[in-house]
Structures are given as C-alpha cells and as structure tokens.
Design a protein around this motif. Structure first.
Motif, PDB file in Angstrom:
ATOM      1  N   ASP A 136       0.913  -1.284   0.141  1.00 36.79           N
ATOM      2  CA  ASP A 136       0.102   0.065   0.042  1.00 36.79           C
ATOM      3  C   ASP A 136       0.909   1.172  -0.196  1.00 36.79           C
ATOM      4  O   ASP A 136       1.651   1.547   0.941  1.00 36.79           O
ATOM      5  N   ARG A 137       0.699   2.021  -0.953  1.00 35.69           N
ATOM      6  CA  ARG A 137       1.487   3.249  -1.090  1.00 35.69           C
ATOM      7  C   ARG A 137       1.280   4.235   0.101  1.00 35.69           C
ATOM      8  O   ARG A 137       2.437   4.996   0.436  1.00 35.69           O
ATOM      9  N   HIS A 138       0.122   4.373   0.511  1.00 33.14           N
ATOM     10  CA  HIS A 138      -0.258   5.253   1.363  1.00 33.14           C
ATOM     11  C   HIS A 138       0.458   4.876   2.803  1.00 33.14           C
ATOM     12  O   HIS A 138       0.902   5.621   3.432  1.00 33.14           O
ATOM     13  N   GLU A 139       0.165   3.556   3.180  1.00 31.22           N
ATOM     14  CA  GLU A 139       1.353   3.144   4.355  1.00 31.22           C
ATOM     15  C   GLU A 139       2.770   3.341   4.058  1.00 31.22           C
ATOM     16  O   GLU A 139       3.296   3.630   5.112  1.00 31.22           O
ATOM     17  N   ALA A 140       3.103   2.974   2.859  1.00 29.14           N
ATOM     18  CA  ALA A 140       4.466   3.224   2.780  1.00 29.14           C
ATOM     19  C   ALA A 140       4.934   4.931   3.050  1.00 29.14           C
ATOM     20  O   ALA A 140       5.924   5.081   3.553  1.00 29.14           O
ATOM     21  N   MET A 141       4.109   5.734   2.612  1.00 31.51           N
ATOM     22  CA  MET A 141       4.358   7.221   2.581  1.00 31.51           C
ATOM     23  C   MET A 141       4.394   7.546   4.152  1.00 31.51           C
ATOM     24  O   MET A 141       4.860   8.481   4.586  1.00 31.51           O
ATOM     25  N   ARG A 142       3.156   7.027   4.859  1.00 29.18           N
ATOM     26  CA  ARG A 142       3.185   7.292   6.109  1.00 29.18           C
ATOM     27  C   ARG A 142       4.412   6.911   6.899  1.00 29.18           C
ATOM     28  O   ARG A 142       4.867   7.569   7.790  1.00 29.18           O
ATOM     29  N   ALA A 178       1.808  14.520  -0.416  1.00 33.12           N
ATOM     30  CA  ALA A 178       0.608  14.362  -1.149  1.00 33.12           C
ATOM     31  C   ALA A 178       0.722  14.149  -2.490  1.00 33.12           C
ATOM     32  O   ALA A 178      -0.144  13.271  -3.019  1.00 33.12           O
ATOM     33  N   LEU A 179       1.504  14.837  -3.178  1.00 29.64           N
ATOM     34  CA  LEU A 179       1.514  14.417  -4.609  1.00 29.64           C
ATOM     35  C   LEU A 179       2.124  13.218  -4.889  1.00 29.64           C
ATOM     36  O   LEU A 179       1.830  12.814  -5.917  1.00 29.64           O
ATOM     37  N   LEU A 180       3.025  12.555  -4.194  1.00 23.37           N
ATOM     38  CA  LEU A 180       3.539  11.301  -4.596  1.00 23.37           C
ATOM     39  C   LEU A 180       2.790  10.364  -4.203  1.00 23.37           C
ATOM     40  O   LEU A 180       2.416   9.296  -4.851  1.00 23.37           O
ATOM     41  N   ALA A 181       1.800  10.404  -3.168  1.00 20.40           N
ATOM     42  CA  ALA A 181       0.756   9.622  -2.741  1.00 20.40           C
ATOM     43  C   ALA A 181      -0.315   9.502  -3.664  1.00 20.40           C
ATOM     44  O   ALA A 181      -1.127   8.331  -3.829  1.00 20.40           O
ATOM     45  N   VAL A 182      -0.574  10.708  -4.375  1.00 19.33           N
ATOM     46  CA  VAL A 182      -1.437  10.699  -5.515  1.00 19.33           C
ATOM     47  C   VAL A 182      -1.213   9.823  -6.534  1.00 19.33           C
ATOM     48  O   VAL A 182      -2.046   9.176  -7.316  1.00 19.33           O
ATOM     49  N   THR A 183       0.047   9.942  -6.853  1.00 23.48           N
ATOM     50  CA  THR A 183       0.419   9.310  -8.341  1.00 23.48           C
ATOM     51  C   THR A 183       0.931   8.023  -8.213  1.00 23.48           C
ATOM     52  O   THR A 183       0.705   7.017  -9.179  1.00 23.48           O
ATOM     53  N   GLY A 184       1.416   7.595  -6.926  1.00 24.11           N
ATOM     54  CA  GLY A 184       1.787   6.083  -7.100  1.00 24.11           C
ATOM     55  C   GLY A 184       3.259   5.653  -7.496  1.00 24.11           C
ATOM     56  O   GLY A 184       4.067   6.724  -7.871  1.00 24.11           O
ATOM     57  N   ARG A 185       3.433   4.359  -7.527  1.00 20.54           N
ATOM     58  CA  ARG A 185       4.719   3.934  -7.983  1.00 20.54           C
ATOM     59  C   ARG A 185       5.337   4.439  -9.244  1.00 20.54           C
ATOM     60  O   ARG A 185       6.491   4.435  -9.447  1.00 20.54           O
ATOM     61  N   TRP A 186       4.364   4.476 -10.214  1.00 18.81           N
ATOM     62  CA  TRP A 186       4.573   4.714 -11.531  1.00 18.81           C
ATOM     63  C   TRP A 186       5.669   6.000 -11.756  1.00 18.81           C
ATOM     64  O   TRP A 186       6.408   5.783 -12.881  1.00 18.81           O
TER      65      TRP A 186
END
Length: 716
Positions: free
Chosen positions: A279-285, A341-349
């Motif tokens: 989960d990218r949101h968990e990774a960012m947190r 926020a920008l990174l969480a919106v866009t994801g891994r790609w």
C-alpha cells in the motif's frame, strides 16, 4: 547477531504521527493539495510584491548603532523627502595635459546638463587637476526627480558624446556608485531563481534518471518559494522584518537548495518503504514518520542557527539570518506536506523506469558506501586522524587572510563609477569625489571646522548645508587619501577624536570612509557575539535529538573543523584562481553560520539513521548500515546544495560570489569528507560510548572478525 524487529511507528511523537497520516492518507492527500492550491491562488499575488519592502538604503548594510548610520539618519533632516546626490564626471588624459578642446567639451556638458540640476543647486566646474591632466564636473542630482536613474544615464550619455580624440570620460561619484549598485541588485531575485531552478532541475534528472519523478520535488520547491516570498513580504510589511536586495536574492537559493535536500531524503525513504509495503499510502506514512524527525531537526537547526544572526549589529547580516530562517521553515512545510501528497496521489509509476516493486530488495547489498564502511571499520582511528590532518592543512591556508574589499574591488566586472574613482584618485586629492560628512550644531560650526582642519590627513573643510530650522549644519571634509584606503580610515578616527572634543557640538562623522570603518569593526564584534550562541544552540538541538552528550560534541567539532578547512580552500581559490585581493568583512561570520547550520544537516541525517540501526542491531553494524543506507541520498543532497550556492558565485558582486564559493566548498567537504569518513570512523573508534549517557551507550560494541568479503553490511 540477529536483527531485532524495526521499532513500531508508535514510538515516534504523537504530533508527528498525526501529521504523517494527513499528506499520506487516502483522503488527506487531497485535502493537503487543495489547501496548497487555495493558499497559492489567494496569496500568490503578494509574492511579486517582495521588492516593494526591500530596503536598499545605505543603512540597510550598516551596523545599526554605528556613528555613520546616525549621520545618514540626521541627513534626512536636511533633505526632507528629496536627497541631493552628486554625479562626478572626470575628463582625463593619461600621458598629456588636457587641451582647450577638452575644456570646451566639459563646458558644453555643463550647459547641456543644467536642466537636471534641482533648484538652489549648481554645477561645480570644470575643475582642473593640479597636474593639468584632468577636468572634473560635479553635477548635483535629486532623488525627487521623476527618474533619478534616467538623469544619471543622461549625464553619462552627454559626457561620453563627441569627446575629443584621446580624452577619456567616466561618470561616477555617489550618484554613479548608487546606480551601479542598484543595477547589480536590480534583477538579482529573478536571475538567481531562474538559474537555481535550472541547476536543480538538471541535477534531479541526473539523480533519478526518470522523466517524471523530478517534477514532483521541483513543483514542491516552487510552492515553497511562493510561500516564502508571501510570508517574507507580510512579515516585512507588518512586523518590521528587515529585507534588503542581497538577503532577498540569497533567500531563493537557500529555499531551492534546502527544499530539494529534504525532498531527496523523503523520496529515498519512501522508495525503501515501497519495497516493504504494498500500500503506497502506508509506505508514505512510514516514510514520513521515520525520516520526519531528522528532517524537522535539520530544518530547526538551520532556522535557529540563522536566526542567531539577529544578534549581529550589521543590519544586512541580521536581514539575511532572519529572512533565511523564514525560508527554511517554509521549505520544510512544503516538503512534509505537498510533496508527500503529490507522491501519494500518483503512486509507484512516477519512479519509472526504476519502479520499486513490493517484496524486492531496495538495492544490491554491496554498494560503494558499504565498501567504504568496510574500509573504515578496519582502521577507524587511522581514518579519522588522516582526515583531520588533511582538513587541518587546508585550514592553514586561511592564515594571513586580507580582510576588507575596497570600492574598486567590490565588483567582478568593473563598473563606470569605479573607473571614475580610479581616475579621480590619480589626478585629484583622492577624497575629493566622496568627502567625509560631519553633522554639527550650527552654533559650534566654526570650532568644529577649525578642529577638523587641523587633523592630519584632511585636505580641506567647507560648510555645506543647514536644516530648515538652522539648528544643524553639515561640513564637507575632503581627505588626502582615497575614501576606501587604510590611510583614510585612520584619518576618520583622528577626525572623530578631534571633533568629539568640541563641547556642545554633538558632532557626528559619516560618509563612505566612516561607513567602511564602522562595518569592519562591527563585523569583528559580531564574530565574537554570534558564533558562541550558534554553537551553543546547535549543540542543544543535537543533544535533544540524539539523546547523547558525546555524539553532539563530536559532530559539532567536525563541522567547525570543516568550516576552517573550507575557509582555507576558499582563500586559495580567491587568491590563486579568481584573483580576489581580499575577503569581504562579513564573509567569516556569514560563512560560519551557514556552514555550521548546513553542515550539521548531513550529520543529523546520518546519525539519526545510525541510531535507529544501532537500536536494531548493535553499534558497529548500526554505523555501517547507517552509512550504507544514507550514503547515496546525502551525496546527492550535498551536490545539489553546493551547486545551488555555486550559482551565487556567478553574481557580479564579489561579496556574494565569495559567499557562494565558501558555502559550496564547505558543503562538499561535509558531504564527501566529514559525513563519509570523519564521522563514521570517529563513531567506530569511540564505539557505543558515543551514545553516552543514553541506554545505547551502555551496550557493548560488536567487533565483527569475519573476512571483509563476508562482513559487508546489507543496505536496509
């Protein structure tokens, strides 16, 4: 020894946990982006108004309590709203006496320029020099005209037009010096912002090798720049924050450099967590929670260190420190909110083509930083002793510094006002184009004039002007020597001693020479006042962050050593490559504050990670793992920061160029020498005692006796 589980997120402060859940959350990211867009749309127009609150007066660059600054304040009583500033045109022949045609040319110029002279004033000259090789025309101009700059340019155009063959013409004096200085700072903010933005963009492309990822830190820094300009404008307008053109220009370099550094650190940790969490949101947190303390401590250290310049007496130093602190705080806010926020919106790609896949290792175990750690582990004491020795040799190059730039030495490209001053000094009493100003009570004017005339080094004294109420009078004192010479400064000291002894005169001595003298003395005083405070503040921040006494003392010692090494290396570059004859008086203090604050930055990034890894494993592996895991990102951050300050080194003002060179070299030393070799080898040599008196300081240091090939630390 088997690794202990990574500490849960709950160990971090509750406020930080709450903050981390917002930019990295599924709904919070949209709220953060919406808030930033509203802020930029609502307040963005104020960013363009920063120039309206910049103070470019002489007092903005002088010590606040200096006698010369008091003179400038008193002179306002003579001028009202309009200031009379003379332009001095000098017509000269190097190897021959001036001709009748030359005199006719100067006379015609006097007639042509008469319309520029304010009411009650008149043009002086043409005045021939004693050697017969020059003529001087003094044209009084007023700042109350519709366009003072256009008036000065007309003087230059008229003087240069139709000059007889072999006659050299240059226009300077106080008016020429003022306009040349304004032109230097005129587009400084825009030039520095565009150049710094271009440098950061190129370095981000090289660092990430991605056609997309670089846009996000660049966009976030753009948000930070807008917020910085808005907050600075509001504080200057409503809270009397001092802002001058120099501090406003350097502000953008600082925001771009520091903001990009924090972006690199956060993105590197986010990339690691993406390998561990689907989960990218968990990774960012988690990335925010684990890198957040180091980023916040770094920003706090830099901001507090710069804010210590508020204790300086020189107004421009106070301005740069306070404005810089505002910029660092704004950069921090942007990097821990809008970037996540920008990174969480866009994801891994966005990492394409090097997309971090869940469940894979972040990097190969054997990296260059792991190999460096292995080398340091074998001979830690030898490593830090050699590093200290090399840096000390560089520091020795700082002995014999020549301090203080003359007016002729202030610019990398010599402006016309400097050329005019050189010609005046060659043919007239050197102080004639820029005399010393003495403000006295009118009742004591004659006594002060008599006392001043008897001073050694004074060529002439004459009354100039009175206030409307007649209570104050100015005296114009022409010195024998050039206004920025050491002989002239000594003459000002003697002049002050003489006129201060006249009873009830309340005499004040100002002018260019007095300003240079007061600034030099204030710079020396500021060094003694500010440096101990900066060191104490940084030490307290490190103690609070690392929960240790030994490590903070060692880290502080390394950045101080690095500063002196950078000062010595800069001195070599100034004298051997750039041909600068001296250092600006403010450079040691400004360089020290910037380098201690920015240099400790990378030590914080490294040692907070070392402490985290030491808690998981043991001290030795903690040092090696910390170096291996932060080596790449700190190196990239150091190169970016050094490159942004290198932009300042291209500026036409020598004092700014010197600051850019000194900070750039210092950051590179901190990046490649202090953080890479000195700090890790000291930590390995001292062992777990480096964390004393915390619990980590009681733990035994594990010594790995396996062959070097088997003991390379894994990248975690």
């Amino acid at each position: 020894m088997s690794a202990r589980p990574r500490p849960p997120a709950g160990r971090h402060p509750r406020a930080l946990r709450s903050l981390a859940t917002v930019p990295g959350g599924r709904r919070g990211k949209w709220l953060v982006l919406a808030a930033w867009l509203l802020i930029v749309m609502a307040l963005g127009p104020l960013a363009g108004k920063l120039g309206e609150v910049e103070d470019s007066s002489a007092n903005a660059f002088l010590p606040g309590k200096a006698e010369s600054a008091q003179v400038n304040t008193e002179l306002e009583k003579f001028r009202g709203q309009d200031e009379i500033i003379p332009a001095v045109a000098v017509y000269s022949r190097d190897d021959a006496r001036t001709t009748r045609a030359d005199a006719a040319k100067a006379g015609a110029d006097r007639t042509a320029l008469a319309s520029l002279v304010p009411e009650g004033q008149k043009i002086a000259g043409p005045l021939p020099s004693d050697d017969g090789k020059a003529l001087m025309l003094v044209v009084p101009l007023t700042t109350g005209s519709d366009d003072f700059t256009a008036d000065l340019e007309k003087v230059r155009d008229v003087a240069a037009a139709d000059a007889p063959s072999g006659l050299d013409v240059a226009v300077g004096g106080p008016a020429g010096s003022l306009i040349d200085s304004i032109e230097v700072f005129g587009d400084l903010d825009t030039t520095l912002m565009l150049a710094t933005g271009a440098v950061v963009t190129v370095l981000l492309l090289i660092t990430y090798r991605s056609p997309v990822l670089w846009l996000f830190p660049a966009l976030s820094v753009g948000f930070a720049a807008v917020l910085t300009q808005v907050v600075t404008y509001l504080l200057a307008k409503y809270a009397s924050l001092p802002v001058d053109p120099q501090s406003a220009g350097i502000l953008m370099v600082l925001v771009f450099g520091v903001g990009t550094d924090y972006a690199l650190l956060l993105i590197a940790r986010y990339r690691e967590e993406l390998h561990r969490h689907e989960d990218r949101h968990e990774a960012m947190r988690l990335a925010l929670r684990r890198s957040g303390p180091a980023v916040i401590a770094s920003a706090g250290t830099i901001a507090i260190g710069l804010a210590c310049l508020a204790l300086a007496d020189i107004n421009s130093s106070r301005s740069l420190g306070l404005v810089g602190a505002v910029g660092v705080v704004c950069a921090l806010l942007a990097m821990i909110t809008v970037l996540p926020a920008l990174l969480a919106v866009t994801g891994r790609w966005v990492f394409w083509p090097f997309v971090p896949r869940y469940g894979t290792e972040p990097r190969a175990a054997r990296t260059v930083w792991a190999r460096i750690g292995g080398l340091l582990q074998r001979r830690p004491r030898w490593s830090w002793l050699m590093t200290v020795g090399v840096t000390a040799v560089l520091a020795l190059s700082a002995t014999g510094l020549t301090m203080g730039l003359t007016n002729e030495e202030m610019y990398q490209d010599k402006p016309e006002s400097v050329v005019a001053q050189e010609k005046l000094s060659a043919h007239y009493p050197s102080g004639s184009s820029d005399p010393v100003t003495v403000v006295v009570r009118t009742a004591a004017r004659d006594e002060v004039r008599q006392a001043a005339s008897a001073v050694d080094g004074v060529e002439s004294v004459r009354p100039e002007d009175r206030t409307a109420d007649g209570r104050l009078t100015t005296l114009s004192v022409v010195l024998d020597d050039a206004p920025d010479s050491e002989a002239a400064k000594k003459a000002v000291d003697r002049l002050r001693d003489a006129v201060h002894q006249v009873e009830d005169a309340d005499a004040l001595v100002g002018g260019t020479t007095a300003e240079l003298l007061d600034t030099r003395r204030a710079a020396q005083s500021d060094l003694r006042t500010v440096i101990p405070v900066v060191l104490a503040v940084v030490l307290l921040v490190l103690i609070a962050l690392l929960r240790s006494l030994v490590a903070p003392l060692l880290l502080l010692a390394t950045v101080v050593l690095s500063f002196f090494g950078a000062l010595g290396a800069s001195h070599l570059i100034f004298t051997q490559l750039l041909d600068f004859p001296a250092m600006d008086n403010s450079l040691p203090l400004m360089g020290f504050v910037f380098l201690v604050a920015l240099g400790i930055d990378y030590n914080i990034f490294l040692m907070t990670r070392v402490r985290e890894e030491a808690a998981l494993h043991d001290h030795t592996k903690g040092v090696l793992s910390g170096l291996a895991s932060t080596g790449g990102v700190i190196t990239s951050a150091g190169i970016v920061l050094a490159a942004t300050f290198a932009v300042i080194a291209t500026m036409p003002l020598v004092s700014m160029a010197q600051l850019g060179v000194l900070v750039g070299i210092g950051v590179l030393l901190d990046t490649f020498v202090v953080r890479t070799v000195l700090v890790p080898s000291l930590a390995l040599d001292v062992g777990a005692r480096v964390w004393w008196p915390s619990r980590l300081g009681q733990a035994p240091t594990t010594v790995d006796v396996r062959p070097a090939k088997e003991r390379e630390p894994e990248k975690v």
